[in-house]
Design an enzyme around this catalytic site. Sequence first.
Site, mmCIF file in Angstrom:
data_model
loop_
_atom_site.group_PDB
_atom_site.id
_atom_site.type_symbol
_atom_site.label_atom_id
_atom_site.label_comp_id
_atom_site.label_asym_id
_atom_site.label_seq_id
_atom_site.Cartn_x
_atom_site.Cartn_y
_atom_site.Cartn_z
ATOM 1 N N ARG A 30 45.012 17.592 21.858
ATOM 2 C CA ARG A 30 45.240 16.814 20.631
ATOM 3 C C ARG A 30 44.782 17.593 19.389
ATOM 4 O O ARG A 30 45.586 18.119 18.645
ATOM 5 C CB ARG A 30 44.521 15.451 20.743
ATOM 6 N N ASP A 31 43.478 17.741 19.213
ATOM 7 C CA ASP A 31 42.941 18.434 18.036
ATOM 8 C C ASP A 31 43.349 19.906 18.043
ATOM 9 O O ASP A 31 43.631 20.495 16.991
ATOM 10 C CB ASP A 31 41.413 18.286 18.046
ATOM 11 N N HIS A 71 30.906 17.028 17.152
ATOM 12 C CA HIS A 71 32.191 17.730 17.072
ATOM 13 C C HIS A 71 32.020 18.862 16.048
ATOM 14 O O HIS A 71 32.137 18.646 14.848
ATOM 15 C CB HIS A 71 33.267 16.733 16.629
ATOM 16 N N HIS A 111 32.674 22.743 14.423
ATOM 17 C CA HIS A 111 33.650 23.806 14.215
ATOM 18 C C HIS A 111 32.905 25.114 13.996
ATOM 19 O O HIS A 111 31.820 25.132 13.410
ATOM 20 C CB HIS A 111 34.540 23.486 13.010
ATOM 21 N N CYS A 151 40.686 23.204 11.200
ATOM 22 C CA CYS A 151 40.909 22.223 10.146
ATOM 23 C C CYS A 151 41.806 22.845 9.093
ATOM 24 O O CYS A 151 41.547 23.947 8.616
ATOM 25 C CB CYS A 151 39.585 21.811 9.515
ATOM 26 N N ASN A 207 37.738 24.746 16.176
ATOM 27 C CA ASN A 207 36.917 23.992 17.117
ATOM 28 C C ASN A 207 36.038 24.893 17.985
ATOM 29 O O ASN A 207 36.438 25.985 18.376
ATOM 30 C CB ASN A 207 37.837 23.190 18.049
HETATM 31 MG MG MG Z 1 38.124 19.556 15.384
#
Ligand code: MG
Length: 310
Positions: free
Chosen positions: A24-25, A216, A218, A249, A258
């Site tokens: 997903r991300d 979460h 990065h 992002c 990520n």
């Molecule tokens: Mg992320």
Amino acid sequence: MTLPMEVPAAGLPARVRIHEVGPRDGLQNEKATVPTAVKAEFVRRLAEAGLTTVEATSFVHPRWVPQLADAEELFPQVAALPVDLPVLVPNERGLDRALALGARRVAVFASATESFAKANLNRTVDEALAMFAPVVARAKAAGVHVRGYLSMCFGDPWEGAVPLPQVVRVCRALLDLGCDELSLGDTIGVATPGHVTALIDALTAEGVPVDVLGVHFHDTYGQALANTLAALQRGVSTVDASAGGLGGCPYAKSATGNLATEDLVWMLRGLGIDTGVDLGRLVATSEWMAAHLGRPSPSRTVRALSHQEP
Ligand code: MG
């Protein structure tokens, strides 16, 4: 395959649940459309590598995230896998679509800052929370687990440093809506370990139990693992990561995004913390996906384990 020496450290959780966000991300900002069959294979390989939570897709409007416009086709192809498959839902329409396919875990995504709420959701922070209220209520009524993502918990590209009380307020609001779990997002990767500790302490001081918190991070500035360790030292045991370090992002200049799941697994294994993940199979999965996407994984661990002489 080389593995780290296991040397446990005191004061860390015995077990960590990795919330894998690659499908997903990781994929959502890919320009070239990834075929649905490749995505399904990706989810399947991640499950086979031992990941127990694989965020599969997003039921946002296809116009917002064209890469994930195939959620209706993809989800039934992976639904029978013996793992948790959370999906993103932005609103009641998205929830309806997810519930219709039998999703048992959903996630809403709020922002700690007004600027990002406006950019990402075209709403104020409180308008977004009001939009999520019926989504969370209806999901809970259906017995569905709800995760609340909170973006920009540390820094915001327009507003700079984000005050801790502002983050605590929105976390509290998401829990009051009924979210079972929160994911504290460092969306542009500017957090450093002391900041992480300060935020978790501010949340626990306000009565937020540490076991509802996930992190979460990065890796934009190379801090994701240091930040993860700081969170583990405060008792957090849910960590988001993306296989191969896929994704990032769109608001951060750097291509690094990520935290790579392989880098996380390498550190946790070295600390003697059980994740249930087979690092070799995971690396093979990220190499397979990197070949599909036509560029190498940015994960240090994937690169180290991919280029070794036998
Ligand atoms: Mg992320």
